[in-house]
Design a protein around this motif. Structure first.
Motif, PDB file in Angstrom:
ATOM      1  N   ASP A 119      -3.006 -89.164 -27.345  1.00 47.10           N
ATOM      2  CA  ASP A 119      -1.849 -88.487 -28.101  1.00 47.10           C
ATOM      3  C   ASP A 119      -0.938 -88.197 -27.036  1.00 47.10           C
ATOM      4  O   ASP A 119       0.368 -88.211 -27.222  1.00 47.10           O
ATOM      5  N   CYS A 120      -1.329 -88.040 -25.872  1.00 43.92           N
ATOM      6  CA  CYS A 120      -0.515 -87.462 -24.729  1.00 43.92           C
ATOM      7  C   CYS A 120       0.377 -88.456 -24.166  1.00 43.92           C
ATOM      8  O   CYS A 120       1.580 -88.432 -24.309  1.00 43.92           O
ATOM      9  N   LEU A 121      -0.328 -90.038 -24.066  1.00 41.36           N
ATOM     10  CA  LEU A 121       0.523 -90.916 -23.762  1.00 41.36           C
ATOM     11  C   LEU A 121       1.397 -91.429 -24.669  1.00 41.36           C
ATOM     12  O   LEU A 121       2.510 -91.687 -24.284  1.00 41.36           O
ATOM     13  N   ALA A 122       1.226 -91.300 -26.135  1.00 42.60           N
ATOM     14  CA  ALA A 122       2.177 -91.772 -27.031  1.00 42.60           C
ATOM     15  C   ALA A 122       3.322 -90.840 -27.108  1.00 42.60           C
ATOM     16  O   ALA A 122       4.364 -91.334 -27.018  1.00 42.60           O
ATOM     17  N   ALA A 123       2.871 -89.695 -27.058  1.00 43.27           N
ATOM     18  CA  ALA A 123       4.325 -88.580 -26.948  1.00 43.27           C
ATOM     19  C   ALA A 123       4.911 -88.752 -25.731  1.00 43.27           C
ATOM     20  O   ALA A 123       6.304 -88.591 -25.842  1.00 43.27           O
ATOM     21  N   ALA A 124       4.316 -88.981 -24.486  1.00 42.09           N
ATOM     22  CA  ALA A 124       5.263 -88.985 -23.383  1.00 42.09           C
ATOM     23  C   ALA A 124       5.885 -90.297 -23.170  1.00 42.09           C
ATOM     24  O   ALA A 124       7.034 -90.426 -22.460  1.00 42.09           O
ATOM     25  N   CYS A 125       5.223 -91.387 -23.672  1.00 47.11           N
ATOM     26  CA  CYS A 125       5.765 -92.659 -23.196  1.00 47.11           C
ATOM     27  C   CYS A 125       6.784 -93.445 -24.270  1.00 47.11           C
ATOM     28  O   CYS A 125       7.829 -93.907 -23.847  1.00 47.11           O
ATOM     29  N   CYS A 126       6.391 -92.886 -25.524  1.00 52.15           N
ATOM     30  CA  CYS A 126       7.317 -93.496 -26.522  1.00 52.15           C
ATOM     31  C   CYS A 126       7.477 -92.573 -27.746  1.00 52.15           C
ATOM     32  O   CYS A 126       7.123 -92.887 -28.723  1.00 52.15           O
TER      33      CYS A 126
END
Length: 148
Positions: A119-126
């Motif tokens: 969830d963190c990667l999805a929100a921060a990256c794209c």
């Protein structure tokens, strides 16, 4: 991964798994791919230019489904308090935190596999892809009511 029979996840008139995606021991996949945001150009464009608007609408639609058990007749409305909070946090570089938390809530509602790290990667990256994917998931349930 072993899959269980899919009960359809119908709750209070809506279907939380409209595409009947198999549910494994740790949940199911998203109904739409993460990089499929261009198939919903309006949401994707709004999420790219003004993520606070998309986030606010998503938060409102999700809350309405949780509290009322029906789709939001205003489809998320206009400028909400959540939109303003997101805008302020995004200007400081922290809007992704709210998005990460909402993504977790949406995954939980629809029994979608994953975790806080993803969830963190999805929100921060794209941000646009993440917001569009969540919007499309909620929209499938809203459409399953038949009057939306």
């Amino acid at each position: 991964m072993s899959y269980q029979a899919n009960p359809g996840m119908s709750v209070a008139g809506g279907n939380r798994n409209v595409k009947n995606i198999p549910i494994g021991a740790d949940g199911r996949d998203w109904s739409n791919g993460f990089c499929g945001c261009l198939s919903e150009p309006g949401t994707c464009l709004t999420a790219t230019c003004c993520p606070c608007i998309t986030y606010g609408r998503l938060k409102h639609r999700h809350a309405h489904l949780n509290q009322q058990g029906t789709p939001d007749p205003e489809h998320g409305g206009c400028c909400t308090g959540d939109c303003m909070i997101h805008g302020v946090l995004t200007s400081c570089g922290f809007g992704w935190i709210l998005q990460m938390m909402l993504r977790g809530e949406i995954r939980s509602r629809y029994n979608i596999s994953g975790g806080a790290c993803g969830d963190c990667l999805a929100a921060a990256c794209c941000m646009p892809c993440q917001l569009t994917q969540e919007s499309r998931e909620i929209e499938l349930e809203e459409q399953s009511f038949g009057k939306y």
